[in-house]
Design a protein around this motif. Structure first.
Motif, PDB file in Angstrom:
ATOM      1  N   ASP A  39       0.852  -1.193   0.000  1.00  7.35           N
ATOM      2  CA  ASP A  39       0.000   0.000   0.000  1.00  7.35           C
ATOM      3  C   ASP A  39       0.878   1.229   0.000  1.00  7.35           C
ATOM      4  O   ASP A  39       1.852   1.313   0.745  1.00  7.35           O
ATOM      5  CB  ASP A  39      -0.917   0.022   1.233  1.00  7.35           C
ATOM      6  N   THR A  40       0.500   2.178  -0.842  1.00  5.21           N
ATOM      7  CA  THR A  40       1.221   3.437  -0.972  1.00  5.21           C
ATOM      8  C   THR A  40       0.326   4.571  -0.478  1.00  5.21           C
ATOM      9  O   THR A  40      -0.857   4.634  -0.834  1.00  5.21           O
ATOM     10  CB  THR A  40       1.587   3.692  -2.444  1.00  5.21           C
ATOM     11  N   THR A  45      -2.892  13.319  -0.939  1.00  3.92           N
ATOM     12  CA  THR A  45      -3.882  12.438  -1.563  1.00  3.92           C
ATOM     13  C   THR A  45      -4.463  11.480  -0.529  1.00  3.92           C
ATOM     14  O   THR A  45      -5.680  11.355  -0.399  1.00  3.92           O
ATOM     15  CB  THR A  45      -3.247  11.627  -2.715  1.00  3.92           C
ATOM     16  N   HIS A  46      -3.579  10.838   0.212  1.00  2.00           N
ATOM     17  CA  HIS A  46      -4.016   9.812   1.167  1.00  2.00           C
ATOM     18  C   HIS A  46      -4.003  10.295   2.602  1.00  2.00           C
ATOM     19  O   HIS A  46      -4.534   9.642   3.482  1.00  2.00           O
ATOM     20  CB  HIS A  46      -3.137   8.573   1.060  1.00  2.00           C
ATOM     21  N   ASP A  67      -4.378  -5.717   5.615  1.00  3.63           N
ATOM     22  CA  ASP A  67      -4.457  -6.657   4.486  1.00  3.63           C
ATOM     23  C   ASP A  67      -3.964  -8.047   4.894  1.00  3.63           C
ATOM     24  O   ASP A  67      -4.544  -9.056   4.478  1.00  3.63           O
ATOM     25  CB  ASP A  67      -3.626  -6.141   3.300  1.00  3.63           C
ATOM     26  N   ALA A  70      -6.667  -9.723   6.817  1.00  5.23           N
ATOM     27  CA  ALA A  70      -7.770 -10.174   5.957  1.00  5.23           C
ATOM     28  C   ALA A  70      -7.441 -11.480   5.259  1.00  5.23           C
ATOM     29  O   ALA A  70      -8.344 -12.239   4.881  1.00  5.23           O
ATOM     30  CB  ALA A  70      -8.099  -9.102   4.921  1.00  5.23           C
ATOM     31  N   ALA A 202     -12.776 -13.438   3.414  1.00 12.96           N
ATOM     32  CA  ALA A 202     -12.549 -12.219   4.199  1.00 12.96           C
ATOM     33  C   ALA A 202     -11.956 -11.137   3.318  1.00 12.96           C
ATOM     34  O   ALA A 202     -11.343 -11.416   2.273  1.00 12.96           O
ATOM     35  CB  ALA A 202     -11.618 -12.492   5.380  1.00 12.96           C
ATOM     36  N   ILE A 203     -12.134  -9.895   3.768  1.00 15.11           N
ATOM     37  CA  ILE A 203     -11.556  -8.734   3.092  1.00 15.11           C
ATOM     38  C   ILE A 203     -11.411  -7.653   4.147  1.00 15.11           C
ATOM     39  O   ILE A 203     -12.131  -7.668   5.150  1.00 15.11           O
ATOM     40  CB  ILE A 203     -12.470  -8.276   1.919  1.00 15.11           C
ATOM     41  N   ASP A 204     -10.483  -6.750   3.936  1.00 13.81           N
ATOM     42  CA  ASP A 204     -10.474  -5.610   4.853  1.00 13.81           C
ATOM     43  C   ASP A 204     -11.178  -4.438   4.174  1.00 13.81           C
ATOM     44  O   ASP A 204     -11.113  -4.272   2.955  1.00 13.81           O
ATOM     45  CB  ASP A 204      -9.065  -5.268   5.356  1.00 13.81           C
ATOM     46  N   ASP A 207     -11.898   0.403   0.868  1.00 11.35           N
ATOM     47  CA  ASP A 207     -12.567   1.247  -0.131  1.00 11.35           C
ATOM     48  C   ASP A 207     -13.954   1.699   0.318  1.00 11.35           C
ATOM     49  O   ASP A 207     -14.575   2.529  -0.351  1.00 11.35           O
ATOM     50  CB  ASP A 207     -12.703   0.479  -1.458  1.00 11.35           C
ATOM     51  N   HIS A 215     -16.806  -6.729  -3.549  1.00 13.21           N
ATOM     52  CA  HIS A 215     -15.660  -7.550  -3.980  1.00 13.21           C
ATOM     53  C   HIS A 215     -15.879  -9.018  -3.591  1.00 13.21           C
ATOM     54  O   HIS A 215     -15.584  -9.919  -4.369  1.00 13.21           O
ATOM     55  CB  HIS A 215     -14.365  -7.048  -3.341  1.00 13.21           C
ATOM     56  N   TRP A 305     -14.239   4.510  -2.688  1.00 13.55           N
ATOM     57  CA  TRP A 305     -13.108   5.282  -3.147  1.00 13.55           C
ATOM     58  C   TRP A 305     -12.488   4.688  -4.400  1.00 13.55           C
ATOM     59  O   TRP A 305     -12.258   3.504  -4.500  1.00 13.55           O
ATOM     60  CB  TRP A 305     -12.071   5.300  -2.028  1.00 13.55           C
ATOM     61  N   THR A 306     -12.212   5.518  -5.392  1.00 13.07           N
ATOM     62  CA  THR A 306     -11.292   5.094  -6.452  1.00 13.07           C
ATOM     63  C   THR A 306     -10.380   6.273  -6.756  1.00 13.07           C
ATOM     64  O   THR A 306     -10.742   7.435  -6.540  1.00 13.07           O
ATOM     65  CB  THR A 306     -11.976   4.613  -7.761  1.00 13.07           C
ATOM     66  N   HIS A 307      -9.147   5.989  -7.250  1.00 15.43           N
ATOM     67  CA  HIS A 307      -8.166   7.047  -7.501  1.00 15.43           C
ATOM     68  C   HIS A 307      -8.439   7.816  -8.786  1.00 15.43           C
ATOM     69  O   HIS A 307      -8.007   8.941  -8.944  1.00 15.43           O
ATOM     70  CB  HIS A 307      -6.757   6.464  -7.574  1.00 15.43           C
ATOM     71  N   PHE A 308      -9.109   7.168  -9.737  1.00 13.01           N
ATOM     72  CA  PHE A 308      -9.423   7.866 -10.984  1.00 13.01           C
ATOM     73  C   PHE A 308     -10.512   7.101 -11.698  1.00 13.01           C
ATOM     74  O   PHE A 308     -10.838   5.970 -11.352  1.00 13.01           O
ATOM     75  CB  PHE A 308      -8.188   8.050 -11.880  1.00 13.01           C
TER      76      PHE A 308
ATOM     77  N   GLU B   3     -10.245   3.313 -11.925  1.00 12.61           N
ATOM     78  CA  GLU B   3      -9.052   2.644 -11.402  1.00 12.61           C
ATOM     79  C   GLU B   3      -9.154   1.121 -11.506  1.00 12.61           C
ATOM     80  O   GLU B   3      -8.201   0.447 -11.908  1.00 12.61           O
ATOM     81  CB  GLU B   3      -8.871   3.071  -9.941  1.00 12.61           C
ATOM     82  N   PHE B   4     -10.317   0.579 -11.152  1.00  8.88           N
ATOM     83  CA  PHE B   4     -10.460  -0.879 -11.155  1.00  8.88           C
ATOM     84  C   PHE B   4     -10.414  -1.436 -12.581  1.00  8.88           C
ATOM     85  O   PHE B   4      -9.858  -2.505 -12.822  1.00  8.88           O
ATOM     86  CB  PHE B   4     -11.756  -1.292 -10.447  1.00  8.88           C
ATOM     87  N   ASP B  22      -6.654  -9.264  -1.096  1.00  9.83           N
ATOM     88  CA  ASP B  22      -5.933  -8.204  -0.411  1.00  9.83           C
ATOM     89  C   ASP B  22      -4.430  -8.402  -0.502  1.00  9.83           C
ATOM     90  O   ASP B  22      -3.671  -7.452  -0.357  1.00  9.83           O
ATOM     91  CB  ASP B  22      -6.354  -8.164   1.062  1.00  9.83           C
ATOM     92  N   ASP B 115       0.148  -1.647  -5.822  1.00 11.85           N
ATOM     93  CA  ASP B 115      -0.836  -0.615  -5.520  1.00 11.85           C
ATOM     94  C   ASP B 115      -0.726   0.473  -6.582  1.00 11.85           C
ATOM     95  O   ASP B 115       0.371   0.799  -7.038  1.00 11.85           O
ATOM     96  CB  ASP B 115      -0.574  -0.025  -4.125  1.00 11.85           C
ATOM     97  N   THR B 117      -1.870   4.365  -7.283  1.00 11.30           N
ATOM     98  CA  THR B 117      -2.382   5.530  -6.564  1.00 11.30           C
ATOM     99  C   THR B 117      -2.229   6.800  -7.396  1.00 11.30           C
ATOM    100  O   THR B 117      -1.566   6.808  -8.428  1.00 11.30           O
ATOM    101  CB  THR B 117      -1.619   5.747  -5.238  1.00 11.30           C
ATOM    102  N   ARG B 118      -2.827   7.871  -6.888  1.00  8.02           N
ATOM    103  CA  ARG B 118      -2.620   9.212  -7.448  1.00  8.02           C
ATOM    104  C   ARG B 118      -1.668   9.973  -6.546  1.00  8.02           C
ATOM    105  O   ARG B 118      -1.642   9.771  -5.327  1.00  8.02           O
ATOM    106  CB  ARG B 118      -3.959   9.965  -7.495  1.00  8.02           C
TER     107      ARG B 118
END
Lengths: 308, 308
Positions: A39-40, A45-46, A67, A70, A202-204, A207, A215, A305-308, B3-4, B22, B115, B117-118
């Motif tokens: 993860d970045t 942004t974040h 993650d 999860a 499972a998932i964390d 988003d 998902h 959430w999505t980045h773009f 993004e996805f 994940d 990952d 990201t923006r």
């Protein structure tokens, strides 16, 4: 103090096995598989550009640990990649690495290496975390079965409120609670062993609850039926809901929660007494159906959430 | 395309085991240790902002592969972390991922996740590469012994010239040769098995020959005695040396070479017929001593690249 001095003074203490070579060498115990996640987080942004060094450290590491949780994995080691807009100050480095040391001890992980660079832009922290799981026992998003109960480990929405507080969009006496939820998520690594043994998927929730539940629906080929009245919200969040400052839809799609969402067969439900049953997976088109307090189907303009 | 969609269309083809969860789950064969390395490249700092998508992909992956080679490891998988200043264009993504696919096939590695990201700043590519090595056989910087010969796998300095060409500081008919050296280093993974079996220490030359040789000297507690006449330079580089457009000191301290530097006992020297013997490690204070063409000791105002 040049780059090498900074690494030796501040980053070497994170790395009990040293940072002497081009790469780290890690032993993998027999019968274990390796779990890898990245993860970045980029300033502006974040997280807000004025976030504290400790908050950036906590969030950067913990989103990766979530993650691992999860997947049902136990933490092992992490690579720390930092891009700095300018030479970092000693005070910043001290607080940043102290926060990492605290989390390393709390969650049982160590730094195996990484890279420290300069960037003509904002601070960027990119972590790749390595975990271990007994072979064949890693959890996925695709194992949920028709009839499984949908569990949520913790309340959702506090991190979204925390972000709005940081952006001065919401004023509340509980600001510190929400900011802590945003910067210091609590990765539920304590659930990993129980999830490996009894959960089907499972998932964390990173988003947003709706997006991440979707998902699992897509991965498992099932519909999710959720009852809004069963979704846990913190007392401070409930206060804001009651006053209309946030909506349920906000809290279900905001993201950054880093709580766990998982599928458990009904007969194993008593094994997760601290977690919350919010609905059930059933045969049907892969989609998330949430009934609101009146029993009507909720709809969402954005699911997460999505980045773009 | 959000993004996805971008991940599914462009990045999923890099990841034969999927990007569904994940984290990735990787099996580690018995008797192998895991080797982990990270390198981050930021546009404007590590490569020109107008570099092509393919060049960025090749360099981003190969600098990591070079670290694996230096450890004597065989490539396994990599995590791809990309921060984009804006939504990437389809054409850029096609060329970027095609270059990665080509290198994945050439070097025997696959993408296990990452990952996307923006960032409110330049493009940043941070890769963490995972390799495998037979347990106990990883090479380090600290194993060189008194009397070991110093080997260099390939010519150094071409990448530094490539950068100067890109910055329009040097004009030469061999521009393409030098730019390729800068953007497409050739990680010497083919040497890994032989190094594991016969070398005492190894490092990849990323900071510059003098700086990286000094790392082995410090790690092993030895002095390095090097003869400039034995250091290989490419024919195009020799032409520029002869015309005075670059100096030997430039080429020994420029960095970005991604060739291998290693220590081999004299009786094993014939096992590395394609590599170049440039000197010898000897007891003494950890330092690099290079004799120039006249036999005089060279000195360097800067021994190599540092970020700050």
């Amino acid at each position: 103090m040049n780059e090498f001095d900074v690494i030796e003074k501040y980053f070497l203490p994170l790395a009990p096995r040293g940072l002497d070579n081009d790469a780290a060498v890690l032993d993998i115990p027999p019968g274990r598989e390796l779990v890898v996640t990245s993860d970045t987080l980029n300033a502006g942004t974040h997280f807000p550009a004025d976030a504290s060094a400790a908050d950036i450290a906590h969030k950067g590491l913990r989103v990766n640990l979530s993650d691992l949780a999860a997947m049902g994995a136990d933490p092992y080691a992490y690579q720390l990649n930092l891009a700095f807009p300018q030479k970092p100050e000693a005070n910043w480095l001290e607080k940043f690495t102290a926060a990492l040391v605290a989390d390393q001890e709390a969650f049982g992980i160590f730094c195996s290496g990484g890279d420290t660079t300069r960037i003509n832009g904002p601070l960027s922290i990119s972590i790749t975390a390595l975990g271990l799981v007994p072979a064949g026992q890693a959890l996925t998003r695709s194992g949920a079965q028709d009839g499984d109960l949908i569990f949520l480990s913790d309340a959702v929405g506090d991190a979204l409120i925390g972000l709005r507080v940081l952006q001065s969009e919401i004023e509340t006496a509980d600001a510190d609670h929400f900011k802590a939820a945003y910067f210091k998520p609590r990765p539920r690594l304590d659930l990993a062993e129980n999830l490996r043994a009894h959960a089907h998927a499972a998932i964390d929730v990173s988003d947003g609850l709706v997006a991440d539940l979707a998902h699992i629906c897509r991965g498992s080929g099932l519909a999710a039926h959720v009852d809004l009245t069963k979704i846990p919200f913190s007392a401070p969040a409930q206060t804001l809901l009651d006053s209309g400052l946030v909506s349920h839809a906000d809290l279900l799609t905001g993201g950054d929660d880093y709580v766990l969402l998982f599928a458990v067969p009904e007969n194993k439900a008593p094994l997760f007494p601290q977690s919350h049953i919010i609905g059930r997976f059933q045969a049907g088109d892969p989609a998330v159906h949430i009934r609101d307090l009146s029993g009507a189907a909720m709809s969402f303009s954005s699911t997460g959430w999505t980045h773009f």
